[in-house]
Design an enzyme around this catalytic site. Structure first.
Site, PDB file in Angstrom:
ATOM      1  N   THR A  57     -27.516   3.736 149.342  1.00  0.00           N
ATOM      2  CA  THR A  57     -26.879   4.407 148.212  1.00  0.00           C
ATOM      3  C   THR A  57     -26.286   3.397 147.238  1.00  0.00           C
ATOM      4  O   THR A  57     -25.998   2.263 147.594  1.00  0.00           O
ATOM      5  CB  THR A  57     -25.723   5.329 148.668  1.00  0.00           C
ATOM      6  OG1 THR A  57     -24.657   4.536 149.180  1.00  0.00           O
ATOM      7  CG2 THR A  57     -26.187   6.317 149.713  1.00  0.00           C
ATOM      8  N   CYS A  69     -26.217   0.143 134.692  1.00  0.00           N
ATOM      9  CA  CYS A  69     -26.992  -0.671 135.628  1.00  0.00           C
ATOM     10  C   CYS A  69     -28.266   0.052 136.049  1.00  0.00           C
ATOM     11  O   CYS A  69     -28.412   1.247 135.842  1.00  0.00           O
ATOM     12  CB  CYS A  69     -26.167  -0.974 136.878  1.00  0.00           C
ATOM     13  SG  CYS A  69     -24.731  -2.012 136.573  1.00  0.00           S
ATOM     14  N   HIS A 116     -29.560  -3.424 142.847  1.00  0.00           N
ATOM     15  CA  HIS A 116     -28.647  -2.906 141.823  1.00  0.00           C
ATOM     16  C   HIS A 116     -28.329  -4.081 140.906  1.00  0.00           C
ATOM     17  O   HIS A 116     -27.729  -5.052 141.334  1.00  0.00           O
ATOM     18  CB  HIS A 116     -27.382  -2.393 142.522  1.00  0.00           C
ATOM     19  CG  HIS A 116     -26.333  -1.860 141.590  1.00  0.00           C
ATOM     20  ND1 HIS A 116     -25.481  -0.865 141.978  1.00  0.00           N
ATOM     21  CD2 HIS A 116     -25.966  -2.167 140.330  1.00  0.00           C
ATOM     22  CE1 HIS A 116     -24.636  -0.584 140.997  1.00  0.00           C
ATOM     23  NE2 HIS A 116     -24.924  -1.380 139.977  1.00  0.00           N
TER      24      HIS A 116
END
Length: 191
Positions: free
Chosen positions: A34, A40, A57
């Site tokens: 997650t 982003c 990420h």
């Protein structure tokens, strides 16, 4: 695509959370990865044959920081390479990789749309690497909470509201204009 009420460990196993500059790779069917995104981008990439996949990420497309530094890991060019290399090391094959992209929201009214730049970079990078984008959701003006199962490629997204302080406080700190460029003598600097 289904929505996600909250990030929790579900009946299938455990949840790994990643933040800016981080990535996770797994071939465990009980693992979900997650993250929370504003401007982003998270690239969710997997090899559907070997059953290995992962998520990264990143904050900005490219920058001057060293690739192995904390700051360097937050740039897309480094984050994408690190994720792909980790997938290959875990048994994935480059010619079978497929991706889903999430994030890239326009979080604030600014002259520079960092979210759109991030999404465009991710699409260009994957295309250059020969990796097909099979899904995802980028753009808009809402932050997202993403949950991704790397072995199956299943993804869930929940759009967040302005009332979620975690995302919006963090976005305000990163959504600043880039530092001014050095000005040579006699050049005109506009501000």
């Amino acid at each position: 695509m289904t929505t996600l009420a909250q990030t929790v460990v579900d009946a299938r196993g455990r949840t790994l959370h990643i933040g800016q500059g981080e990535h996770q790779v797994s071939s465990d069917p009980g693992v979900a990865i997650t993250t929370i995104l504003g401007s982003c981008i998270a690239a969710c990439i997997r090899d559907p044959v070997s059953g290995v996949g992962g998520m990264n990420h990143f904050l900005l497309p490219e920058g001057d920081a060293a690739a192995d530094s904390e700051a360097g890991r937050r740039y897309g060019v480094n984050a994408m390479e690190r994720l792909i290399n980790s997938l290959l090391a875990a048994g994935a094959r480059r010619d079978r990789l497929e991706a889903k992209l999430f994030g890239g929201a326009s979080m604030f009214d600014r002259l520079r749309n960092i979210g759109a730049e991030n999404a465009a970079f991710a699409h260009r990078f994957l295309s250059a690497e020969g990796i097909t984008v099979v899904g995802g959701d980028t753009g808009g003006d809402k932050a997202r909470r993403i949950r991704y199962w790397p072995t199956t490629g299943q993804a869930q997204q929940k759009l967040l509201t302005d009332n979620d302080p975690v995302v919006f406080v963090r976005e305000r700190t990163i959504a600043v204009a880039p530092p001014p460029m050095a000005v040579a003598s006699g050049d005109l600097e506009l501000f």
